[in-house]
Motif scaffolding. Sequence first.
Motif, PDB file in Angstrom:
ATOM      1  N   VAL A 139       0.808  -1.220  -0.131  1.00  0.00           N
ATOM      2  CA  VAL A 139      -0.056   0.105   0.007  1.00  0.00           C
ATOM      3  C   VAL A 139       1.111   1.213  -0.133  1.00  0.00           C
ATOM      4  O   VAL A 139       1.721   1.497   0.947  1.00  0.00           O
ATOM      5  CB  VAL A 139      -0.933   0.126   1.309  1.00  0.00           C
ATOM      6  CG1 VAL A 139      -1.723   1.175   1.072  1.00  0.00           C
ATOM      7  CG2 VAL A 139      -1.847  -1.149   1.331  1.00  0.00           C
TER       8      VAL A 139
ATOM      9  N   GLY B 251       1.376   5.425  -0.774  1.00  0.00           N
ATOM     10  CA  GLY B 251       0.400   6.817  -0.539  1.00  0.00           C
ATOM     11  C   GLY B 251       1.221   7.835   0.223  1.00  0.00           C
ATOM     12  O   GLY B 251       2.260   7.768   0.786  1.00  0.00           O
TER      13      GLY B 251
ATOM     14  N   LYS C 107      -3.095   4.950   4.703  1.00  0.00           N
ATOM     15  CA  LYS C 107      -2.451   3.647   4.399  1.00  0.00           C
ATOM     16  C   LYS C 107      -2.624   2.432   5.326  1.00  0.00           C
ATOM     17  O   LYS C 107      -3.018   1.336   5.091  1.00  0.00           O
ATOM     18  CB  LYS C 107      -1.079   3.589   3.711  1.00  0.00           C
ATOM     19  CG  LYS C 107      -0.826   4.777   3.032  1.00  0.00           C
ATOM     20  CD  LYS C 107       0.968   4.783   2.597  1.00  0.00           C
ATOM     21  CE  LYS C 107       1.521   5.261   3.566  1.00  0.00           C
ATOM     22  NZ  LYS C 107       1.339   6.648   4.036  1.00  0.00           N
ATOM     23  N   LYS C 108      -2.215   2.698   6.600  1.00  0.00           N
ATOM     24  CA  LYS C 108      -2.277   2.012   7.756  1.00  0.00           C
ATOM     25  C   LYS C 108      -3.635   1.320   7.930  1.00  0.00           C
ATOM     26  O   LYS C 108      -3.889   0.210   8.267  1.00  0.00           O
ATOM     27  CB  LYS C 108      -1.593   2.404   8.788  1.00  0.00           C
ATOM     28  CG  LYS C 108      -0.201   2.774   8.780  1.00  0.00           C
ATOM     29  CD  LYS C 108       0.287   3.380  10.002  1.00  0.00           C
ATOM     30  CE  LYS C 108       1.639   3.615   9.950  1.00  0.00           C
ATOM     31  NZ  LYS C 108       2.327   4.161  11.299  1.00  0.00           N
TER      32      LYS C 108
ATOM     33  N   SER D 271       2.793  -2.089   4.553  1.00  0.00           N
ATOM     34  CA  SER D 271       2.617  -0.566   4.565  1.00  0.00           C
ATOM     35  C   SER D 271       3.755  -0.053   5.449  1.00  0.00           C
ATOM     36  O   SER D 271       4.288  -0.555   6.087  1.00  0.00           O
ATOM     37  CB  SER D 271       1.204  -0.456   5.332  1.00  0.00           C
ATOM     38  OG  SER D 271       1.015   0.942   5.642  1.00  0.00           O
TER      39      SER D 271
ATOM     40  N   ASN E 231      -2.187   2.315  -4.549  1.00  0.00           N
ATOM     41  CA  ASN E 231      -1.938   3.657  -4.482  1.00  0.00           C
ATOM     42  C   ASN E 231      -3.199   4.510  -4.084  1.00  0.00           C
ATOM     43  O   ASN E 231      -4.072   4.473  -4.964  1.00  0.00           O
ATOM     44  CB  ASN E 231      -1.180   4.000  -5.695  1.00  0.00           C
ATOM     45  CG  ASN E 231      -0.846   5.451  -5.530  1.00  0.00           C
ATOM     46  OD1 ASN E 231      -0.081   5.981  -4.670  1.00  0.00           O
ATOM     47  ND2 ASN E 231      -0.694   6.432  -6.862  1.00  0.00           N
TER      48      ASN E 231
END
Length: 457
Positions: free
Chosen positions: A35, A37, A43-44, A115, A146
């Motif tokens: 993941v 970004g 993301k997490k 991540s 993304n």
Amino acid sequence: MASQGEKQALPFTDIFDEDEAEKSFLLSKPTCFIVLGKPGSGKKTLARKLAQIWKCIYIEALEVIEMNIREETEYGLKCQELLFKGQSISEELVTEMILKKIESPEAAHFGYILSGLPSLSEEYMTVSQQIEKIKNLKLKPDFLINIKCSDYDLCQRISGQRQHPDSGQVYQRNQWDPKVIEKQKKNSEQHGEEDEEEIEEQEEEEIAEDSLKMSEILHQLVQRPEDFLENAEERVGMYKDIMLRSLEDLMAEQDSQYLIELDGNQQPDELFAVIVVRLQSMGVLNGAPITRLQSQQEEVLEGLENDELFRALSSFKQVAPRYRWRRSRWGQACPVALKEGDIVMGDPELAVSFLGKMYVLSTPEALKKFMLNPRPYLLPPMPIPPCKVLVFGPPFSGRTTICNLIANKYKGKVLDMTELIQLHIEESREQNIEQVRRDTVEKAIKAVKDRLESEKQ
């Protein structure tokens, strides 16, 4: 990056043949995600939710550090030592823990969702080196996710976050700001609720409870230093200067079919729904869980015969009514012990189910290995009984050489009787020496006592 075209080509399998379908799954590569970004884009949150639903291993720096400390591994003890000294954990140590987790048995079975890597910090490796490390992983990511969001919207969202000091819970602006909440209510009434005359009582109660809870803790919420607008803008600027170009090159190399781009302004549940629909449309399989069939609170199955045992186990923890677990070809033999060359009957207390079948493990260690990754113990040609070969002959006839060649050819294990009994011989010798010493001391003491008595007389 891994793509479907790079995966090892498997021969044609009949999906209606149960054995072939199981073999195909065991040989398949687990689905892995990464993941990407901007900082604070969610993301997490997305990775954690996807890992929970898709049955993958969630890999993130803080999670890996806490796991190693909790399990008291070598890395965990190093982290504890640094933290006790008031020092920070180095990027090198964190990166090593993440890479070790990616190469772990559970990741090889369930797959992973990564991540936080590559990291903005270039203390240990530059961003380019981190990306090159990801490309060279043995278990490469299949999908790149993304999360895209404009700088202004992202910084405004980050600066609107507040944290509750006691619980650590982070609240967004639309959860704590009364003005934003009221504005959202008006917009929903105008657009989404014009046709609805009444709101269900249950929803009203939930809204009232949330409002009451928020009003109680509103004065306790604080803004973290990293959430200040100027700090958020600085982090986003660093991301664009250091990392963005390298990530764009990485995504350009990825097959567009396995690149998922999301609108970061949407809610986490909406983003998750988009990913699930995409994965399901591509026929991507999620992780296959292993289920313990008996807990400590349930009845003890010791003493039951083979058929009665499996009949009782088949009804434990059913996933659906009338769906019973089936007996595997291993029967009551432990798959882990059989793979290691021993025929050991399993303990009913350590029974598990996997892919709809029952397996009985022999020891807690075997159960742990099987729960982490059952694939090595179930792949053909297993289950087969171990073949044991005895090589004998006169001294210097080449017995050891022959044994090593056979073991190397058939992936076996050499048991040297001389080495095996050497330990017992040394123990026996030490026991004999100790016994002689004890007897000698007793005789000496007795002789001295007899002499003293004779002198007194």
